[in-house]
Scaffold this active site. Structure first.
Site, PDB file in Angstrom:
ATOM      1  N   GLU A  40      40.385  36.960  35.661  1.00 48.94           N
ATOM      2  CA  GLU A  40      41.400  35.893  35.613  1.00 48.94           C
ATOM      3  C   GLU A  40      42.660  36.370  34.897  1.00 48.94           C
ATOM      4  OE1 GLU A  40      41.132  33.517  37.580  1.00 48.94           O
ATOM      5  OE2 GLU A  40      38.989  33.543  37.955  1.00 48.94           O
ATOM      6  N   HIS A  59      43.573  39.811  44.728  1.00 53.10           N
ATOM      7  CA  HIS A  59      42.200  40.271  44.942  1.00 53.10           C
ATOM      8  C   HIS A  59      42.214  41.659  45.565  1.00 53.10           C
ATOM      9  CE1 HIS A  59      40.698  35.914  44.654  1.00 53.10           C
ATOM     10  NE2 HIS A  59      40.515  36.561  43.519  1.00 53.10           N
ATOM     11  N   CYS A  63      39.751  49.222  39.459  1.00 48.57           N
ATOM     12  CA  CYS A  63      39.772  50.448  40.263  1.00 48.57           C
ATOM     13  C   CYS A  63      41.082  51.188  39.935  1.00 48.57           C
ATOM     14  CB  CYS A  63      39.667  50.117  41.748  1.00 48.57           C
ATOM     15  SG  CYS A  63      41.179  49.425  42.432  1.00 48.57           S
TER      16      CYS A  63
HETATM   17 ZN   LIG Z   1      40.364  35.821  41.670  1.00 48.03          ZN
HETATM   18 ZN   LIG Z   2      41.076  47.110  42.543  1.00 45.91          ZN
END
Ligand SMILES: [Zn+2]
Ligand SMILES: [Zn+2]
Length: 178
Positions: free
Chosen positions: A129, A138, A163
């Protein structure tokens, strides 16, 4: 001026301490524990027996005392929803976010309590969040914390790390908005 954590209603103080430590490491920012807010009775939906997350988020955004902080994270120990979904783990705007602890406990699923797993889940949801508040959307990588979790299975698999590409964007966004 860093991130402020706000207990919305009664929250186990251990959770606040975990988040204070863990989030400072992830975001490399100062993390403060702010003055708590009352139980969010105004957000309760009697039919659904859940709390409207948007109402809690708006109430956090209205508090002037959190305005000096870069981001505010509210922590709620009630089940949250938005009208289109059965439940949400959390919700974010550009300045504040809210997470619910309710569905992160093994006991919600009638399983034995697991404190370490709970701590990891709380961190994962908080980082996700807060990632949104810093401008991240996302991510398609199921190992990335910004992957959309539909269930705890997703949450447990992805963990609390960004990532490389989200990490990169986060660093760019953070330096643009000191
Ligand atoms: Zn989310
Ligand atoms: Zn990512």
């Amino acid at each position: 001026m860093g991130i402020v954590l706000v207990a919305v209603g009664e929250i186990d103080s251990r959770v606040m301490d975990w988040l204070k430590n863990d989030l400072a490491n992830v975001f490399n920012k100062k993390v403060f524990i702010g003055k708590g807010m009352p139980e969010p009775d105004y957000a309760y939906d009697r039919k659904r027996k859940q709390y409207l997350s948007t109402a809690v988020l708006n109430s956090i955004l209205e508090q002037k005392e959190y305005a000096p902080y870069e981001k505010t994270l509210g922590i709620v120990d009630h089940d949250l929803f938005v009208p289109e979904l059965n439940f949400v783990f959390g919700q974010a705007s550009s300045r504040a976010a809210v997470i619910s602890l309710t569905r992160l406990r093994q006991t919600f699923y009638h399983l034995p309590e697991d404190q370490n797993l709970f701590r990891q889940r709380v961190l994962t949801e908080a980082v996700h969040e807060l990632g949104h508040t810093f401008g991240l959307g996302h991510c398609g990588n199921p190992q990335c914390v910004m992957f959309f979790s539909n269930s705890l299975l997703d949450t447990d698999r992805k963990g609390s790390e960004f990532c490389p590409s989200c990490k990169n964007r986060l660093q760019r966004f953070s330096t643009q908005h000191p």
